[in-house]
Design an enzyme around this catalytic site. Structure first.
Site, PDB file in Angstrom:
ATOM      1  N   SER A 204       0.581  -1.107   0.019  1.00 45.02           N
ATOM      2  CA  SER A 204      -0.113   0.029  -0.177  1.00 45.02           C
ATOM      3  C   SER A 204       0.498   1.101  -0.360  1.00 45.02           C
ATOM      4  O   SER A 204       0.248   2.330  -0.155  1.00 45.02           O
ATOM      5  CB  SER A 204      -0.685   0.251   1.353  1.00 45.02           C
ATOM      6  OG  SER A 204      -0.338   0.084   2.005  1.00 45.02           O
TER       7      SER A 204
ATOM      8  N   LYS B 151     -12.599  -0.103  -1.642  1.00 43.38           N
ATOM      9  CA  LYS B 151     -11.319   0.839  -2.619  1.00 43.38           C
ATOM     10  C   LYS B 151     -11.798   0.799  -4.130  1.00 43.38           C
ATOM     11  O   LYS B 151     -12.734   1.670  -4.520  1.00 43.38           O
ATOM     12  CB  LYS B 151     -10.144   0.144  -2.181  1.00 43.38           C
ATOM     13  CG  LYS B 151      -9.699  -0.064  -1.325  1.00 43.38           C
ATOM     14  CD  LYS B 151      -7.985  -0.374  -0.904  1.00 43.38           C
ATOM     15  CE  LYS B 151      -8.016  -0.160   0.427  1.00 43.38           C
ATOM     16  NZ  LYS B 151      -8.254  -0.840   2.056  1.00 43.38           N
TER      17      LYS B 151
ATOM     18  N   HIS C 120      -5.554  -3.759  -2.188  1.00 47.55           N
ATOM     19  CA  HIS C 120      -5.164  -2.569  -3.392  1.00 47.55           C
ATOM     20  C   HIS C 120      -5.126  -3.414  -4.842  1.00 47.55           C
ATOM     21  O   HIS C 120      -4.675  -2.606  -6.106  1.00 47.55           O
ATOM     22  CB  HIS C 120      -4.026  -2.239  -2.945  1.00 47.55           C
ATOM     23  CG  HIS C 120      -4.018  -1.152  -2.345  1.00 47.55           C
ATOM     24  ND1 HIS C 120      -4.135   0.259  -2.323  1.00 47.55           N
ATOM     25  CD2 HIS C 120      -3.271  -1.803  -0.186  1.00 47.55           C
ATOM     26  CE1 HIS C 120      -4.627   0.704  -0.596  1.00 47.55           C
ATOM     27  NE2 HIS C 120      -3.850  -0.414  -0.342  1.00 47.55           N
TER      28      HIS C 120
END
Length: 383
Positions: A178, A236, A206
């Site tokens: 990240s 996300k 991610h």
């Protein structure tokens, strides 16, 4: 810490440029945002595909609330597990090609659930040095022997695995890291897990929605194994909230029975679960958005190549490492005054002397907006 020590400790954070403050967002999440009454161009969210305020997702949430109400009112094992939750889990499992999936309120809860349910005293967990804090906390709370290997160093990991005689071994990694945006060598990690009879737990917070045609990092490498456990967050690229763990049916049944962060908490609002199917459809159809992200990533890497700030990331996370906490805060403040929101990231989130601004790219950014940001960052950093 004692009550009387709190004020002095906060002053120490101020002096070291490490005190954190919350900003109040007054607009929907997106590229153009309003914070504390001021307009900014944001490079700070994980909304990689720009779906957080997509009209179809907003409508799906509204319809879900109309059908299921505002809250679930109970844990999954009492009366909180609705048909909306069940359908979302089935859709998520199918989307990532696993037998079953389990919804959680957050990626943090999912990580604690898996690690503390599969490993315990006498077992061993092996974690990459740059893992997310939630993975580290899960390893610690498992009470297993917690061993950390050098970042993406397969030889070091193999040495640790070979030296361990623990009955249960578990390797835990981020698929996309990240703070640096680089990726774990998943095929080689799975080969080590197979060789040493270990679980491989992959946190793809991610990568989900972005890599592997949107199906994530594991799909990008076409990996399949009963010992591979997949976790991704929905807050996300998916534009919603929560997380899910996917794997074989026995694994998911075990978590239902043993995962404390699943058993002892109220189920997430069913309206969120009801919107998962729409989110997955949007991700599957987001080829152009992922292509635009690729163009932005390539431009950022091209612009920073040959500078002290060049990185190795091929993902929407592009680090701009400046070193000291003071310099990171100064640069973030200078950008804010020019209308750009790119907060400073400081220890303990990153290593000492690794303070940075993390450029988070969205498919809704324009190349011209990125160029303008980089022009300003490079100019300010040079001063």
């Amino acid at each position: 810490m004692r009550l009387q020590d709190l004020s002095a400790a906060l002053l120490e954070l101020d002096a070291s440029h490490r005190r954190r403050y919350r900003a109040t967002l007054e607009s929907p999440q997106g590229v153009d945002i309003v914070i504390d009454g001021e307009e900014y161009l944001s490079f700070a969210s994980n909304d990689y595909l720009g779906l957080a305020d997509h009209p179809s997702l907003v409508r799906a949430l509204q319809q879900g609330a109309d059908r299921w109400g505002a809250g679930s009112g109970a844990s999954h094992l009492l009366t909180g597990h609705t048909r909306a939750h069940q359908q979302a889990e089935e859709e998520l499992a199918g989307f990532v090609g696993r037998e079953a999936a389990l919804l959680f309120g957050s990626g943090y809860a999912a990580n604690l659930a898996v690690l503390t349910s599969l490993a315990g005293r006498g077992d061993a967990v092996f974690a990459d040095k740059l893992n997310h804090a939630s993975l580290n906390d899960g390893c610690l709370l498992s009470r297993a022997d917690f061993q950390r290997f050098r970042h993406n160093d397969l030889d070091h990991l193999e040495q640790l695995l070979a030296a361990s005689d623990a009955p249960t071994k578990l390797i835990a990694v981020d698929a996309v890291y990240s703070m640096d945006g680089d990726q774990a060598p998943l095929p080689a990690l799975l080969a080590l897990a197979e060789r040493y009879d270990a679980w491989l737990y992959v946190d793809d917070a991610h990568g989900f929605g972005v890599l592997g045609d949107g199906r994530g990092s594991v799909a990008a490498h076409d990996l399949s194994s009963e010992r591979l456990i997949y976790m991704a967050t929905l807050g996300k690229a998916a534009g919603l909230a929560g997380a899910f763990v996917a794997g074989g049916r026995p694994l998911i049944d075990w978590l239902v029975n043993k995962a404390r962060t699943y058993i002892f908490t109220t189920a997430q609002p069913p309206a969120l679960a009801a919107a998962v199917g729409v989110s997955l459809r949007l991700i599957a159809e987001a080829g152009e958005r992922r292509e635009r992200l690729g163009q932005l990533i390539a431009r950022c890497r091209q612009r920073l190549d040959g500078t002290p700030y060049a990185g190795q990331s091929a993902t929407p996370i592009q680090p701009f490492v400046v070193g000291s906490d003071e310099n990171a805060v100064r640069l973030a403040d200078a950008l804010r005054r020019q209308g750009y929101w790119v907060p400073a990231v400081r220890p303990p989130t990153v290593p000492e002397n690794g303070s940075r601004l993390r450029i988070s790219l969205s498919a809704r950014h324009e190349l011209s907006q990125l160029d303008a940001l980089l022009d300003l960052m490079l100019s300010q950093a040079a001063n």
